[in-house]
Design a protein around this motif. Structure first.
Motif, mmCIF file in Angstrom:
data_model
loop_
_atom_site.group_PDB
_atom_site.id
_atom_site.type_symbol
_atom_site.label_atom_id
_atom_site.label_comp_id
_atom_site.label_asym_id
_atom_site.label_seq_id
_atom_site.Cartn_x
_atom_site.Cartn_y
_atom_site.Cartn_z
ATOM 1 N N PRO A 165 -2.595 -5.513 8.757
ATOM 2 C CA PRO A 165 -3.508 -5.404 8.500
ATOM 3 C C PRO A 165 -3.829 -3.887 9.303
ATOM 4 C CG PRO A 165 -4.358 -7.147 8.396
ATOM 5 C CD PRO A 165 -3.261 -7.050 8.867
ATOM 6 N N TRP A 166 -3.689 -4.524 11.178
ATOM 7 C CA TRP A 166 -3.722 -3.244 11.649
ATOM 8 C C TRP A 166 -2.633 -2.049 11.883
ATOM 9 C CZ3 TRP A 166 -2.943 -4.767 17.869
ATOM 10 C CH2 TRP A 166 -3.667 -3.149 18.418
ATOM 11 N N GLY A 167 -1.589 -2.290 11.387
ATOM 12 C CA GLY A 167 -0.119 -1.566 11.384
ATOM 13 C C GLY A 167 -0.460 -0.086 10.209
ATOM 14 N N LEU A 168 -1.344 -1.280 9.025
ATOM 15 C CA LEU A 168 -1.972 -0.675 8.330
ATOM 16 C C LEU A 168 -2.421 0.323 8.782
ATOM 17 C CD1 LEU A 168 -1.529 -3.552 4.865
ATOM 18 C CD2 LEU A 168 0.100 -1.150 5.471
ATOM 19 N N SER A 169 -3.511 0.328 8.979
ATOM 20 C CA SER A 169 -4.637 1.153 9.142
ATOM 21 C C SER A 169 -4.153 2.263 10.723
ATOM 22 C CB SER A 169 -6.016 0.557 10.436
ATOM 23 O OG SER A 169 -6.440 -0.659 9.315
ATOM 24 N N ILE A 170 -3.560 1.763 11.202
ATOM 25 C CA ILE A 170 -3.174 3.054 12.006
ATOM 26 C C ILE A 170 -2.232 3.704 11.445
ATOM 27 C CG2 ILE A 170 -0.785 3.836 14.050
ATOM 28 C CD1 ILE A 170 -1.643 0.878 15.251
ATOM 29 N N ALA A 171 -1.072 3.343 10.504
ATOM 30 C CA ALA A 171 -0.390 4.261 9.207
ATOM 31 C C ALA A 171 -1.331 5.625 8.543
ATOM 32 C CB ALA A 171 0.574 3.944 8.050
ATOM 33 N N ALA A 172 -2.385 4.917 7.952
ATOM 34 C CA ALA A 172 -3.466 5.312 6.971
ATOM 35 C C ALA A 172 -4.163 6.664 8.444
ATOM 36 C CB ALA A 172 -4.332 4.374 7.130
ATOM 37 N N VAL A 173 -4.251 6.505 9.223
ATOM 38 C CA VAL A 173 -4.851 7.025 10.456
ATOM 39 C C VAL A 173 -4.006 8.577 10.648
ATOM 40 C CG1 VAL A 173 -6.247 7.848 12.130
ATOM 41 C CG2 VAL A 173 -6.648 5.464 11.202
ATOM 42 N N VAL A 174 -3.221 7.775 10.964
ATOM 43 C CA VAL A 174 -1.579 8.817 11.561
ATOM 44 C C VAL A 174 -1.905 9.756 9.866
ATOM 45 C CG1 VAL A 174 0.600 9.261 12.164
ATOM 46 C CG2 VAL A 174 -0.843 7.288 13.334
ATOM 47 N N LEU A 175 -1.413 9.087 9.119
ATOM 48 C CA LEU A 175 -1.003 9.907 7.623
ATOM 49 C C LEU A 175 -2.122 11.525 7.469
ATOM 50 C CD1 LEU A 175 0.852 9.376 5.675
ATOM 51 C CD2 LEU A 175 -0.690 8.880 4.523
ATOM 52 N N VAL A 176 -3.043 10.904 7.863
ATOM 53 C CA VAL A 176 -4.085 11.997 7.070
ATOM 54 C C VAL A 176 -5.145 13.029 7.987
ATOM 55 C CG1 VAL A 176 -6.977 11.653 6.525
ATOM 56 C CG2 VAL A 176 -5.766 9.952 5.482
ATOM 57 N N SER A 177 -4.868 11.899 9.559
ATOM 58 C CA SER A 177 -5.310 12.673 10.482
ATOM 59 C C SER A 177 -3.977 14.090 10.818
ATOM 60 C CB SER A 177 -5.594 12.543 12.137
ATOM 61 O OG SER A 177 -4.151 11.453 11.876
ATOM 62 N N SER A 178 -2.826 13.860 10.477
ATOM 63 C CA SER A 178 -2.026 14.609 10.439
ATOM 64 C C SER A 178 -2.147 15.958 10.491
ATOM 65 C CB SER A 178 -0.311 13.934 10.777
ATOM 66 O OG SER A 178 0.432 13.039 11.228
ATOM 67 N N TRP A 179 -2.292 15.914 8.242
ATOM 68 C CA TRP A 179 -2.574 16.626 8.206
ATOM 69 C C TRP A 179 -3.647 17.573 7.783
ATOM 70 C CZ3 TRP A 179 -2.384 13.124 2.871
ATOM 71 C CH2 TRP A 179 -1.786 12.425 2.440
ATOM 72 N N VAL A 180 -4.403 17.269 8.625
ATOM 73 C CA VAL A 180 -6.208 17.995 9.611
ATOM 74 C C VAL A 180 -5.113 18.951 10.271
ATOM 75 C CG1 VAL A 180 -7.904 17.563 10.862
ATOM 76 C CG2 VAL A 180 -7.393 16.266 8.393
#
Length: 301
Positions: A165-180
């Motif tokens: 779950p921690w890895g999934l959370s990190i991936a989601a944050v990186v994914l969205v914040s990179s678009w920003v």
């Protein structure tokens, strides 16, 4: 395109199938993993020396890469820092004393010096006969095989490695914040937003981003994308040892897709075997997402 993912996961899974009860062998294995970090970084430095077509349009290349590097990094670091505020910090592995702040900083400098040594040696080598990419690939596969053995004998179940779950959370944050960050960089450079989103979707996979963006937007922007993602990997290598204990999500997530390959040994060395499943899950998801989103954004314009 996805065959590279198989080459990463296959040796890791094979290593996980190897039981080892000898403490002596496990100590030697840990030493081998630590030494192979330097070998892989040295080979990466040689590969940097073989990069060409970066002389012309240097002003445009470096200005574009610098703006995107700054905007995407700022967004990633802010998002991952917020994630760390909600997650427990690492406490260190049993029997592995925490290193001092200055020792960790010196470790980062030493890793960079190894890369620079590779660049220096690469200047006198002939790229036509020195197959640095093949050597790096085999070295990485061997390293992942050894890390797989470590994982098997660390007591962690397979489910924890493959679905974290921690890895999934990190991936989601990186994914969205990179678009920003990509949108912000496009606004600063007065570029189409879809181009900025394409730059943000490399996630540190510099070979992929350089090729895809060169094909769609030309060699100048392709070179900028290459430098942007390569610099991200180099900064991750420098930041990981100093950030791992207090901000592990930042340390793992900033390397993005590289967390499952080139920055994985540095993560394992700084945070111990416990961070490997987290890094593999986040890196694997971002590696899958990179070509899909990059090609999707490029197709918009």
């Amino acid at each position: 395109m996805y065959s590279g993912l198989l080459l990463v996961l296959l040796p890791l899974m094979l290593g996980y199938c190897v039981p080892c009860r000898s403490t002596t062998i496990l100590r030697l294995l840990n030493l081998a993993v630590a030494r192979m970090v330097y070998l892989i970084l040295f080979l990466m430095g040689i590969s940097l020396a073989f990069v060409d077509n970066l002389v012309s349009h240097l002003g445009t290349i470096f200005s574009v890469s610098l703006v995107f590097l700054a905007s995407i990094s700022a967004a990633n670091l802010a998002g991952l820092w917020c994630l760390d505020r909600r997650h427990n910090r690492l406490t260190g592995e049993p029997g592995a004393p925490l290193q001092s702040k200055w020792r960790l900083l010196l470790d980062s400098v030493w890793l960079c010096l190894v890369i620079l040594a590779g660049v220096a040696i690469g200047q006198v080598l002939d790229a036509s006969w020195f197959a640095v990419d093949t050597l790096s690939e085999w070295a990485l596969m061997l390293l992942l095989l050894l890390i797989g053995v470590q994982l098997r004998n660390s007591g962690m179940p397979l489910r924890q490695i493959l679905l974290n779950p921690w890895g999934l959370s990190i991936a989601a944050v990186v994914l969205v914040s990179s678009w920003v960050g990509g949108i912000a960089g496009a606004l600063i450079l007065d570029m189409p937003l879809q181009h900025g989103l394409a730059f943000s979707a490399g996630y540190g996979w510099y070979s992929l981003s350089g090729i895809l963006i060169s094909d769609q937007l030309g060699p100048v922007l392709g070179s900028a994308a290459f430098i942007n993602d390569l610099a991200r990997e180099l900064f991750a290598i420098m930041l990981i040892p100093t950030l791992m204990r207090r901000f592990p999500s930042v340390a793992i997530g900033y390397g993005a897709a590289t967390a499952m390959d080139f920055t994985l040994p540095v993560l394992q060395r700084s945070g111990g075997v416990a961070v490997v499943p987290v890094a593999i899950v986040s890196g694997f998801i971002l590696s899958l997402a990179a070509p899909v989103f990059m090609l999707g954004f490029l197709s918009l314009g």
